[in-house]
Design an enzyme around this catalytic site. Sequence first.
Site, PDB file in Angstrom:
ATOM      1  CD1 TRP A 197     -22.392 -36.185 -25.531  1.00 60.00           C
ATOM      2  CD2 TRP A 197     -23.059 -36.967 -23.542  1.00 60.00           C
ATOM      3  NE1 TRP A 197     -21.275 -36.377 -24.763  1.00 60.00           N
ATOM      4  CE2 TRP A 197     -21.647 -36.857 -23.542  1.00 60.00           C
ATOM      5  CE3 TRP A 197     -23.691 -37.437 -22.391  1.00 60.00           C
ATOM      6  CZ2 TRP A 197     -20.878 -37.199 -22.441  1.00 60.00           C
ATOM      7  CZ3 TRP A 197     -22.922 -37.771 -21.291  1.00 60.00           C
ATOM      8  CH2 TRP A 197     -21.533 -37.663 -21.315  1.00 60.00           C
ATOM      9  CG  ASP A 278     -27.126 -34.435 -19.329  1.00 60.48           C
ATOM     10  OD1 ASP A 278     -26.473 -33.645 -18.629  1.00 60.48           O
ATOM     11  OD2 ASP A 278     -26.605 -35.171 -20.196  1.00 60.48           O
ATOM     12  CE  LYS A 314     -19.370 -29.851 -22.026  1.00 66.76           C
ATOM     13  NZ  LYS A 314     -19.028 -30.468 -23.259  1.00 66.76           N
TER      14      LYS A 314
HETATM   15  N1  KET Z   1     -24.233 -34.283 -20.857  1.00 67.96           N
HETATM   16  C1  KET Z   1     -24.170 -33.759 -22.089  1.00 67.96           C
HETATM   17  C2  KET Z   1     -25.421 -33.490 -22.832  1.00 67.96           C
HETATM   18  C3  KET Z   1     -22.918 -33.475 -22.636  1.00 67.96           C
HETATM   19  O1  KET Z   1     -22.880 -32.924 -23.833  1.00 67.96           O
HETATM   20  C4  KET Z   1     -21.746 -33.761 -21.912  1.00 67.96           C
HETATM   21  C5  KET Z   1     -20.422 -33.545 -22.516  1.00 67.96           C
HETATM   22  C6  KET Z   1     -21.892 -34.292 -20.633  1.00 67.96           C
HETATM   23  C7  KET Z   1     -23.142 -34.557 -20.134  1.00 67.96           C
HETATM   24  C8  KET Z   1     -20.738 -34.654 -19.752  1.00 67.96           C
HETATM   25  O2  KET Z   1     -19.765 -33.758 -19.562  1.00 67.96           O
HETATM   26  P1  KET Z   1     -18.808 -33.864 -18.267  1.00 67.96           P
HETATM   27  O3  KET Z   1     -17.486 -33.318 -18.709  1.00 67.96           O
HETATM   28  O4  KET Z   1     -18.719 -35.282 -17.890  1.00 67.96           O
HETATM   29  O5  KET Z   1     -19.456 -33.046 -17.240  1.00 67.96           O
HETATM   30  N2  KET Z   1     -20.244 -33.395 -23.738  1.00 67.96           N
HETATM   31  C9  KET Z   1     -19.022 -33.076 -24.472  1.00 67.96           C
HETATM   32  C10 KET Z   1     -17.802 -33.797 -24.021  1.00 67.96           C
HETATM   33  C11 KET Z   1     -17.914 -35.291 -23.971  1.00 67.96           C
HETATM   34  O6  KET Z   1     -18.411 -35.917 -24.907  1.00 67.96           O
HETATM   35  O7  KET Z   1     -17.483 -35.859 -22.949  1.00 67.96           O
HETATM   36  C12 KET Z   1     -19.303 -33.255 -25.958  1.00 67.96           C
HETATM   37  O8  KET Z   1     -20.395 -33.657 -26.345  1.00 67.96           O
HETATM   38  O9  KET Z   1     -18.403 -32.939 -26.746  1.00 67.96           O
END
Ligand code: KET
Length: 469
Positions: A197, A278, A314
């Site tokens: 990511w 993660d 998510k």
């Molecule tokens: N870890 C991974 C692997 C991940 O894909 C995301 C979010 C997060 C943590 C963090 O999400 P949060 O909303 O802070 O709990 N991924 C999606 C959104 C982004 O990039 O912020 C994405 O990959 O589209």
Amino acid sequence: MASAMFSMASAKSFTSSVARANYQGKLCSANFDVSSINHTFKKKNVNTLYRAQNSGGVTMTVAVNVSRFEGVTMAPPDPILGVSEAFKADTNSMKLNLGVGAYRTEELQPYVLNVVKKAENLMLERGDNKEYLPIEGLAAFNRATAELLLGADNPVIKQERVATVQGLSGTGSLRLAAAFIQRYFPDAKVLISSPTWGNHKNIFNDARVPWSEYRYYDPKTVGLDFDGMISDIKAAPNGSFVLLHGCAHNPTGIDPTSEQWEIIADVIQEKNHIPFFDVAYQGFASGSLDEDASSVRLFVSRGMELFVAQSYSKNLGLYAERIGAVNVICSSSDAAARVKSQLKRLARPMYSNPPVHGARIVANVVGDPALFSEWKSEMEFMAGRIKSVRKRLFENLSQKDKSGKDWSFILKQIGMFSFTGLNKAQSDNMTNKWHVYMTKDGRISLAGLSLSKCEYLADAIIDSYHNVN
Ligand code: KET
């Protein structure tokens, strides 16, 4: 020099001269004609003031409107969230946003889960207040989140060996854990998968934690480079942190099998490394919360100490509520208490204490048996919809592409994303010609795709794959 300001009323009478401007921290001279000056005398607009001795015996104070921020360069758009901004600006009716990993309905609308609405109604009825939370967050949330991750009967919970602190969703939780690593393990580095990511590298860079990559994705097999992964983890200095995606690896959608997880755990144990999970997609990979936590639970069952960052963006659709947690599983309750106290100490000057709304939603949903089982059905439904567009996309690609290319890797990938293998130029073609917005590493979010758009997307992928190098 676009404009300059005089700070004294009598300055109107001046007709000439030389002003000195503080430009990028250096004094420099600038000649300008006062008649062209925008006579603004409001003190609040004055950002650079100099007293200049005028040879005619008059002292004037000149302000020159040059920003202190001349040295600040324009940051590039974020590789993921910037895609949504570009999407919004596109007026084409066929446009598709497959950039950010955010669930959409079949009508491509954002979705608020029914259980979330029900929990919010309960909160309103109860008249919950808006007092500050403790630094570590809402106690009911912290209990619920650790139980959801580890299983309510996990001995480490009963033995009070888990330090849980509510975080600002997955990102904030990762960042807090990174700050902890920087403070208490200043010589350690973090191993991250290649690819990963996009924000992982930023998080560790900003926390000043050194990192390097371990092999993960093999473009030749469009699968896991397991041997490469194992040998890179073995080659790292003992006591490194190994960042692992608990399930639904982002961006590849490729997870180790349960046999491979066992071997990864063996190597990490042999090397005295510290696993750092993660977990941003619990429930979204398989549709089952327990199954998606099995990687973490395996490491815990081996008695290892580890970090886990969780997110409810998510699986509960709480993207904007910023709700998640850091869990540190320790070998004793005493260590857990000390670790927790230091996580709180790090959090306090960063953001003081976390927001309450999302924490209450999670606590209410997980704590109420009826809401909990309704959540599981809604999650299964969301995961099921993604699986059905995955299947339809594969079928459309296989039917339409006459080249004989094998597209079955799409079916093998899991979670929200498909890693298409399209390169940057091909991904650019997807956007520029087909109005399909995606990240430049070739990742598409299937959560933003509907069954009815699969055919259009297949045409775009086939064109980009075969006609662009
Ligand atoms: N870890 C991974 C692997 C991940 O894909 C995301 C979010 C997060 C943590 C963090 O999400 P949060 O909303 O802070 O709990 N991924 C999606 C959104 C982004 O990039 O912020 C994405 O990959 O589209």
